[in-house]
Design an enzyme around this catalytic site. Structure first.
Site, PDB file in Angstrom:
ATOM      1  N   MET A  15       0.962  -1.229   0.072  1.00 41.57           N
ATOM      2  CA  MET A  15       0.007   0.000   0.020  1.00 41.57           C
ATOM      3  C   MET A  15       0.859   1.184   0.055  1.00 41.57           C
ATOM      4  O   MET A  15       2.086   1.232   0.754  1.00 41.57           O
ATOM      5  CB  MET A  15      -0.724  -0.021   1.276  1.00 41.57           C
ATOM      6  CG  MET A  15      -1.613  -1.284   1.589  1.00 41.57           C
ATOM      7  SD  MET A  15      -2.815  -1.586   0.282  1.00 41.57           S
ATOM      8  CE  MET A  15      -3.783  -2.986   0.769  1.00 41.57           C
TER       9      MET A  15
ATOM     10  N   ASP B 183      -0.613  -6.289   6.535  1.00 42.45           N
ATOM     11  CA  ASP B 183      -0.088  -5.752   5.371  1.00 42.45           C
ATOM     12  C   ASP B 183       1.468  -5.584   5.317  1.00 42.45           C
ATOM     13  O   ASP B 183       1.848  -4.337   4.905  1.00 42.45           O
ATOM     14  CB  ASP B 183      -0.832  -4.537   5.118  1.00 42.45           C
ATOM     15  CG  ASP B 183      -0.458  -3.748   3.572  1.00 42.45           C
ATOM     16  OD1 ASP B 183       0.143  -4.598   2.957  1.00 42.45           O
ATOM     17  OD2 ASP B 183      -0.710  -2.856   3.451  1.00 42.45           O
ATOM     18  N   LEU B 184       2.004  -6.423   5.802  1.00 44.73           N
ATOM     19  CA  LEU B 184       3.652  -6.432   5.860  1.00 44.73           C
ATOM     20  C   LEU B 184       4.309  -6.816   4.672  1.00 44.73           C
ATOM     21  O   LEU B 184       3.974  -7.909   4.142  1.00 44.73           O
ATOM     22  CB  LEU B 184       4.125  -7.373   7.114  1.00 44.73           C
ATOM     23  CG  LEU B 184       3.578  -7.090   8.589  1.00 44.73           C
ATOM     24  CD1 LEU B 184       3.828  -8.081   9.392  1.00 44.73           C
ATOM     25  CD2 LEU B 184       4.048  -5.746   8.845  1.00 44.73           C
ATOM     26  N   GLU B 185       4.992  -5.932   4.035  1.00 44.79           N
ATOM     27  CA  GLU B 185       5.328  -6.015   2.721  1.00 44.79           C
ATOM     28  C   GLU B 185       6.882  -6.078   2.565  1.00 44.79           C
ATOM     29  O   GLU B 185       7.553  -6.021   1.675  1.00 44.79           O
ATOM     30  CB  GLU B 185       5.014  -4.797   1.884  1.00 44.79           C
ATOM     31  CG  GLU B 185       3.474  -4.543   1.975  1.00 44.79           C
ATOM     32  CD  GLU B 185       2.957  -3.343   1.014  1.00 44.79           C
ATOM     33  OE1 GLU B 185       3.781  -2.671   0.480  1.00 44.79           O
ATOM     34  OE2 GLU B 185       1.800  -2.936   1.204  1.00 44.79           O
ATOM     35  N   HIS B 186       7.500  -6.373   3.826  1.00 50.25           N
ATOM     36  CA  HIS B 186       9.089  -6.394   3.740  1.00 50.25           C
ATOM     37  C   HIS B 186       9.566  -7.812   4.453  1.00 50.25           C
ATOM     38  O   HIS B 186      10.343  -8.071   4.962  1.00 50.25           O
ATOM     39  CB  HIS B 186       9.597  -5.248   4.600  1.00 50.25           C
ATOM     40  CG  HIS B 186       8.951  -3.876   3.907  1.00 50.25           C
ATOM     41  ND1 HIS B 186       9.649  -3.309   2.858  1.00 50.25           N
ATOM     42  CD2 HIS B 186       8.264  -3.101   4.354  1.00 50.25           C
ATOM     43  CE1 HIS B 186       9.140  -2.369   2.566  1.00 50.25           C
ATOM     44  NE2 HIS B 186       8.222  -1.981   3.515  1.00 50.25           N
TER      45      HIS B 186
END
Length: 342
Positions: free
Chosen positions: A1, A166-169
Site C-alpha cells: 500500500m 499488510d507486511l510488505e517487507h
C-alpha cells in the site's frame, strides 16, 4: 500500500493509552463477532457479522494527496474498514497507533465514536499494520507475544474488531502465526482477521505469507491480495499474465483457491483510482468481470477456471480516500456487484 509522504510520529496525538495494530484477514461467513470493550466509554457493544460477500477498504490515517476523510466519511459500500496504519515501537513485535492530526479529529474520543458508529451500522473496523513504509519484527516467541498483547490492547482501547496484516517487507510465518493464534485466544471467536499480501507472496503455498494464511486458516476472514505494483505473474495454469487484465485477477486468485484457502477467504484487491498505486489500476468493470468469472464462469478472458467459486468473499480497494478523490467510482460500481454475488 502506498503511503507516500506520510510523516512518522513518535508520540501519541491527543493523549490516551498506547494503541496497537495488526493487518490481517479472516473470519468465516455469518460468524457473530464477540462483544468487546466499547471505543469511547468502555461500554460493550455487539459486533456485526462479516457479510458472506464483503467489500474491504483502507482508510488513510495520513494525507498523501487523496481526499482526506474522517472515518465517519467512509463510503457506506465498504463492509470492512482497515485503519492504515499502526506503527512499530522500539520493542520487537510491539505496535501502537498514532492518530494523525491531518485527519481533522479534535480528539481521540471523536475517532473512537466514529468507529462505534460504523460498527452500529454493521461494519467491521480493523487496525492494519505494515504498508509500503511500515514494518514490525516478529521472529521469535517473545516478539510474537508482544504483537498479540499490543494488538489486543488496541482492540480494547479503540474497539477495533480485529487486525489486518499488510507486511510488505517479509514475515516469519511460524512466529506471526503464533502471534495471531495468541491474539485469537484473547479476542475470542469474533476476531476479524484480514491480510493483504503482494502477488509474489502468494505464488506458491511454500512462500511465508501463504504458509501463514494456511496456518491460521481456522481464524482467517479474508486474504485480499494486492493485484497491483506487481508486474507479470504466473497463474494457476502455469501461464504468465500481465497485470491490468481480467486474466491476471482470475488466474492468480485460482492459485489461492486451489491450494488450501476456502472461497470465502479470498478477495480481489485493486487500486480505487489510477493515482492509488504505481501500476495495476483496472477499471471497476474489470474487477466485476473477474468476480463473475470466478463465481459464475461468466465474463472471463482467455483464462477460465475449471470450476466456479460462488462463495468468493469479494473485493478490496486501496483506498477509501483515493476512491473519494475519484468520485466514489470504485465503490459505487464494485460494492453493489459484490453484494449481489450468488
Amino acid at each position: 500500500m502506498d503511503r507516500t509522504h506520510r510523516k512518522k510520529r513518535s508520540s501519541k496525538l491527543l493523549g490516551g493509552g498506547v494503541v496497537l495494530a495488526l493487518a490481517a484477514g479472516g473470519l468465516m461467513t455469518a460468524t457473530t463477532l464477540a462483544t468487546s470493550a466499547g471505543a469511547a466509554d468502555g461500554e460493550q457493544a455487539a459486533r456485526a457479522a462479516v457479510p458472506a460477500h464483503a467489500v474491504t477498504g483502507y482508510w488513510q490515517n495520513f494525507d498523501n494527496g487523496a481526499t482526506v476523510q474522517k472515518l465517519g466519511d467512509v463510503q457506506d459500500g465498504y463492509d470492512i474498514i482497515a485503519v492504515a496504519f499502526a506503527d512499530a515501537t522500539g520493542t520487537d513485535g510491539q505496535i501502537e497507533f498514532n492518530l494523525a492530526p491531518e485527519t481533522g479529529y479534535a480528539s481521540e474520543d471523536e475517532f473512537k465514536a466514529d468507529i462505534a458508529a460504523k460498527q452500529e451500522a454493521g461494519k467491521s473496523v480493523v487496525i492494519s499494520v505494515g504498508g509500503e513504509l511500515g514494518n514490525v519484527t516478529v521472529n521469535d516467541s517473545e516478539s510474537a507475544q508482544q504483537f498479540a498483547d499490543s494488538t489486543y490492547a488496541l482492540m480494547e482501547e479503540y474497539g477495533f474488531d480485529g487486525v489486518d496484516i499488510d507486511l510488505e517487507h517479509g514475515i516469519n510465518a511460524q512466529y506471526m502465526g503464533e502471534a495471531l493464534k495468541s491474539l485469537s485466544g484473547k479476542a475470542g471467536d469474533g476476531l476479524v482477521l484480514t491480510m493483504a499480501p503482494q502477488t509474489l507472496d502468494m505464488q506458491s503455498p511454500d512462500t511465508e505469507y501463504f504458509k501463514l494464511a494456511l496456518d491460521v486458516k481456522d481464524i482467517l476472514t479474508v486474504v485480499n491480495m494486492q493485484y497491483y505494483n506487481s508486474g507479470s505473474m504466473a497463474g494457476c495454469d502455469g501461464n504468465v499474465y500481465a497485470q491490468g487484465s481480467v486474466d491476471f485477477l482470475t488466474a492468480l486468485a485460482c492459485i489461492q483457491l486451489e491450494n488450501g484457502l476456502d472461497p470465502d477467504q479470498v478477495g480481489i484487491g485493486t487500486p480505487a483510482s489510477s493515482k492509488g498505486a504505481g501500476s495495476g489500476y483496472v477499471d471497476p468493470a474489470i474487477v466485476n468481470a473477474a468476480l463473475d468469472c470466478l463465481t459464475k464462469g461468466e465474463n472471463c478472458g482467455e483464462f477460465k477456471p475449471e470450476k466456479t467459486y460462488p462463495g468468493l468473499r469479494g473485493a478490496m480497494a486501496w483506498s477509501t480516500n483515493w476512491d473519494a478523490s475519484n468520485g466514489d467510482n470504485w465503490v459505487n460500481s464494485v460494492a453493489p456487484h459484490v453484494h449481489e454475488l450468488p
